[in-house]
Design an enzyme around this catalytic site. Structure first.
Site, PDB file in Angstrom:
ATOM      1  N   ASP A  11     -28.908  -4.163 -24.503  1.00 20.12           N
ATOM      2  CA  ASP A  11     -29.028  -5.165 -23.435  1.00 20.12           C
ATOM      3  C   ASP A  11     -29.034  -4.386 -22.122  1.00 20.12           C
ATOM      4  OD1 ASP A  11     -28.977  -7.707 -22.101  1.00 20.12           O
ATOM      5  OD2 ASP A  11     -26.850  -7.415 -21.720  1.00 20.12           O
ATOM      6  N   SER A  12     -29.262  -5.114 -21.030  1.00 17.30           N
ATOM      7  CA  SER A  12     -29.219  -4.464 -19.719  1.00 17.30           C
ATOM      8  C   SER A  12     -27.794  -4.073 -19.323  1.00 17.30           C
ATOM      9  CB  SER A  12     -29.780  -5.416 -18.660  1.00 17.30           C
ATOM     10  OG  SER A  12     -28.996  -6.596 -18.628  1.00 17.30           O
ATOM     11  N   CYS A  74     -31.012  -9.161 -25.660  1.00 21.16           N
ATOM     12  CA  CYS A  74     -31.417  -9.460 -24.293  1.00 21.16           C
ATOM     13  C   CYS A  74     -32.575 -10.444 -24.380  1.00 21.16           C
ATOM     14  CB  CYS A  74     -31.865  -8.172 -23.600  1.00 21.16           C
ATOM     15  SG  CYS A  74     -32.603  -8.470 -21.991  1.00 21.16           S
ATOM     16  N   GLU A 173     -21.544  -8.988 -14.288  1.00 20.69           N
ATOM     17  CA  GLU A 173     -21.414  -7.522 -14.360  1.00 20.69           C
ATOM     18  C   GLU A 173     -20.319  -7.021 -13.415  1.00 20.69           C
ATOM     19  OE1 GLU A 173     -22.967  -4.991 -16.202  1.00 20.69           O
ATOM     20  OE2 GLU A 173     -23.990  -6.473 -17.434  1.00 20.69           O
ATOM     21  N   CYS A 205     -29.628 -16.331 -21.837  1.00 23.22           N
ATOM     22  CA  CYS A 205     -29.336 -14.975 -21.356  1.00 23.22           C
ATOM     23  C   CYS A 205     -28.019 -14.598 -22.020  1.00 23.22           C
ATOM     24  CB  CYS A 205     -29.196 -14.964 -19.838  1.00 23.22           C
ATOM     25  SG  CYS A 205     -28.571 -13.393 -19.196  1.00 23.22           S
ATOM     26  N   HIS A 207     -25.722 -12.763 -21.194  1.00 28.73           N
ATOM     27  CA  HIS A 207     -24.558 -12.704 -20.305  1.00 28.73           C
ATOM     28  C   HIS A 207     -23.857 -14.074 -20.194  1.00 28.73           C
ATOM     29  CE1 HIS A 207     -26.305  -8.904 -18.890  1.00 28.73           C
ATOM     30  NE2 HIS A 207     -25.206  -8.680 -18.206  1.00 28.73           N
TER      31      HIS A 207
HETATM   32  N1  DGL Z   1     -28.626 -10.282 -20.766  1.00 30.34           N
HETATM   33  C1  DGL Z   1     -30.031 -10.188 -20.577  1.00 30.34           C
HETATM   34  C2  DGL Z   1     -30.747 -11.421 -21.016  1.00 30.34           C
HETATM   35  O1  DGL Z   1     -30.344 -11.964 -22.035  1.00 30.34           O
HETATM   36  C3  DGL Z   1     -30.497  -9.553 -19.281  1.00 30.34           C
HETATM   37  C4  DGL Z   1     -30.044 -10.153 -18.019  1.00 30.34           C
HETATM   38  C5  DGL Z   1     -30.400  -9.302 -16.807  1.00 30.34           C
HETATM   39  O2  DGL Z   1     -30.174  -8.104 -16.851  1.00 30.34           O
HETATM   40  O3  DGL Z   1     -30.916  -9.869 -15.840  1.00 30.34           O
HETATM   41  O4  DGL Z   1     -31.725 -11.842 -20.464  1.00 30.34           O
END
Ligand code: DGL
Length: 300
Positions: A11-12, A74, A173, A205, A207
């Site tokens: 993931d990011s 992600c 984050e 997402c 996150h």
């Molecule tokens: N967690 C990721 C997603 O599911 C990336 C979110 C990001 O870095 O903007 O899209």
């Protein structure tokens, strides 16, 4: 003894930990190598070309660490880069979008699905296409009244509103998931979805599950919040079963049982940015010890 498969997750940033947590909770005999591309977070407004390149570097790194299956934890990468990544690597890959859309179709009672996601995911329209595909492949709502009405063409099931939430990822984050600021922003982001009378909300997402308590408080009990990770785990279980040629997966030992750095490890963490920040935020979010996080630069 049954072989412990190594699952590579990327993931990011810390978002993929929500998927990792579900995998560890439900699948016993796997090990996880996690890569968070924290030097390049957020992914949410990146181009498809960038996301393909980042995905290639992450997957090559994870394969180098022994990964036998890749979970693209992600949504932004899944919505844009995954088809190309599948062509470029000969390794089973599971993304977030198809499982998440299928789960939403199965759970809706009113046929009014909402989505929150990054700008790139919303713009890709990957979730609305996946909802249509799930319906055409025969996924139906569990609610029999809606199912019958839909089959007779008297009800519609669709993604009625998608809302991008660009401020959420930086806040999460930074470890601010439960701040007053985040709550205020969430109220603004959710207002159009409430106005559209959605009955399920896809957390598009990885996150966002960290915000679930905040979102639930705003939406109340009439909107079911869907975390695609639940469906991803089901898909992973089925894939592992096919790879083993059968075998059961069930509830498990806590991650701490297998110690990092020793012969028997269960999770390994790598990031491209600051390991200390990842450990700190990850520990708070997961409420489980992340002992060692190594800094790496995939692609170099
Ligand atoms: N967690 C990721 C997603 O599911 C990336 C979110 C990001 O870095 O903007 O899209």
């Amino acid at each position: 003894m049954k072989k412990q498969r190594v699952i590579g997750i990327f993931d990011s940033g810390v978002g993929g930990l929500t998927v990792m947590k579900e995998i560890l909770n439900q699948i016993m005999d796997v090990r996880i190598v996690y890569f968070g591309d924290t030097a390049r977070v957020p992914y949410g407004n990146r181009s498809t070309e960038e996301l393909i390149r980042f995905g290639e570097e992450s997957i090559a790194f994870l394969i180098g660490q022994g990964a036998e299956v890749i979970v693209v934890a992600c949504n932004t990468s899944s919505a844009t880069a995954l088809p190309v990544l599948r062509e470029r690597f000969n390794i089973p890959m599971i993304g977030m979008v198809e499982p998440g859309a299928r789960l939403a179709v199965e759970q809706t009672m009113a046929g009014r699905i909402g989505l929150i996601a990054t700008e790139t995911t919303v713009r890709s329209k990957a979730y609305s296409s996946a909802v249509s595909r799930a319906l055409s492949k025969g996924s139906f709502p569990e609610d029999s009244i809606l199912r019958e009405a839909w089959q007779q063409g008297e009800a519609s099931i669709s993604l009625v509103r998608a809302q991008s939430c660009p401020l959420f990822v930086p806040l999460i984050e930074a470890g601010l998931s439960n701040s007053a600021e985040t709550r205020g922003i969430a109220i603004t982001y959710l207002a159009p979805l409430q106005a559209a009378c959605i009955d399920v909300l896809i957390l598009g997402c990885t996150h966002y599950p960290f915000l679930e308590p905040v979102l639930h408080k705003i939406l109340g009990d009439n909107v079911l919040i869907i975390d695609p990770a639940m469906a991803v785990v089901e898909e992973l279980k089925a894939l592992l079963k096919r790879m083993e040629g059968g075998g059961a997966y069930g509830p498990v030992l806590p991650p701490s049982v297998l110690v990092l750095g020793k012969k028997h490890w269960r999770t390994r963490y790598y990031v491209s940015g600051d390991p200390g920040l990842f450990r700190q935020v990850g520990n708070t979010l997961l409420q489980e010890p992340i002992d060692l996080v190594e800094q790496v630069t995939p692609g170099e």
